[in-house]
Design a protein around this motif. Structure first.
Motif, PDB file in Angstrom:
ATOM      1  N   GLU A 115       6.576  -0.105  -6.625  1.00  0.00           N
ATOM      2  CA  GLU A 115       6.102  -0.818  -5.429  1.00  0.00           C
ATOM      3  C   GLU A 115       7.259  -1.471  -4.680  1.00  0.00           C
ATOM      4  OE1 GLU A 115       2.643  -0.983  -8.376  1.00  0.00           O
ATOM      5  OE2 GLU A 115       4.791  -1.341  -8.524  1.00  0.00           O
ATOM      6  N   ARG A 133       0.839  -1.205   0.000  1.00  0.00           N
ATOM      7  CA  ARG A 133       0.000   0.000   0.000  1.00  0.00           C
ATOM      8  C   ARG A 133       0.872   1.251   0.000  1.00  0.00           C
ATOM      9  NH1 ARG A 133      -3.613   0.022   4.793  1.00  0.00           N
ATOM     10  NH2 ARG A 133      -2.687  -1.934   5.412  1.00  0.00           N
ATOM     11  N   GLY A 134       2.117   1.114   0.458  1.00  0.00           N
ATOM     12  CA  GLY A 134       3.060   2.217   0.386  1.00  0.00           C
ATOM     13  C   GLY A 134       2.863   3.313   1.404  1.00  0.00           C
ATOM     14  N   GLU A 135       2.213   3.019   2.495  1.00  0.00           N
ATOM     15  CA  GLU A 135       1.962   4.024   3.520  1.00  0.00           C
ATOM     16  C   GLU A 135       2.875   3.765   4.718  1.00  0.00           C
ATOM     17  OE1 GLU A 135      -2.223   3.815   4.247  1.00  0.00           O
ATOM     18  OE2 GLU A 135      -2.717   4.363   2.191  1.00  0.00           O
ATOM     19  N   GLU A 136       3.849   4.638   4.886  1.00  0.00           N
ATOM     20  CA  GLU A 136       4.864   4.427   5.914  1.00  0.00           C
ATOM     21  C   GLU A 136       4.324   4.539   7.337  1.00  0.00           C
ATOM     22  OE1 GLU A 136       8.779   6.781   7.350  1.00  0.00           O
ATOM     23  OE2 GLU A 136       8.776   6.192   5.231  1.00  0.00           O
ATOM     24  N   ALA A 137       3.519   5.554   7.618  1.00  0.00           N
ATOM     25  CA  ALA A 137       3.057   5.795   8.995  1.00  0.00           C
ATOM     26  C   ALA A 137       2.305   4.599   9.583  1.00  0.00           C
ATOM     27  CB  ALA A 137       2.218   7.067   9.066  1.00  0.00           C
ATOM     28  N   PRO A 138       1.341   4.003   8.862  1.00  0.00           N
ATOM     29  CA  PRO A 138       0.665   2.833   9.436  1.00  0.00           C
ATOM     30  C   PRO A 138       1.614   1.649   9.660  1.00  0.00           C
ATOM     31  CG  PRO A 138      -0.617   3.713   7.608  1.00  0.00           C
ATOM     32  CD  PRO A 138       0.701   4.433   7.615  1.00  0.00           C
ATOM     33  N   ILE A 186      10.085   1.586   3.170  1.00  0.00           N
ATOM     34  CA  ILE A 186       9.310   1.439   4.413  1.00  0.00           C
ATOM     35  C   ILE A 186      10.013   0.501   5.370  1.00  0.00           C
ATOM     36  CG2 ILE A 186       7.136   0.589   5.392  1.00  0.00           C
ATOM     37  CD1 ILE A 186       5.765   1.647   2.810  1.00  0.00           C
TER      38      ILE A 186
END
Length: 92
Positions: free
Chosen positions: A66, A18-23, A73
């Motif tokens: 991706e 998904r490429g979302e670092e914070a989660p 990440i």
């Protein structure tokens, strides 16, 4: 403490792609807070997940963006979560 490593690996493949670092950082910190050892985290989750993402790249299921984002990440998790946890453990 027993963990469902397979379910965690599936969750992490999705999380990284998904490429979302914070989660991802929050989830990693949460697992360590729940008692997962930082080395166990990398051996049982990150290494197999990166192997799966590599396989997906080889089979053209994902592409360079991706793959690169997932790697970035994982590097952030290492720098911001697992390495500090390892350092804190070694100082005790």
């Amino acid at each position: 403490m027993s963990h469902d490593w397979e379910a965690l690996r599936e969750e992490w493949v999705d999380l990284l792609l998904r490429g979302e670092e914070a989660p991802a950082l929050e989830r990693a910190a949460g697992l360590l807070a729940d008692g997962v050892d930082p080395l166990e985290f990398f051996q049982n989750i990150m290494t197999p997940v990166l192997e799966e993402i590599g396989r997906m790249f080889e089979e053209l299921e994902i592409f360079i963006p991706e793959l690169t984002i997932a790697g970035e990440i994982v590097q952030a998790i290492s720098d911001k979560v697992t390495n500090p946890a390892l350092a804190a453990t070694s100082q005790q």
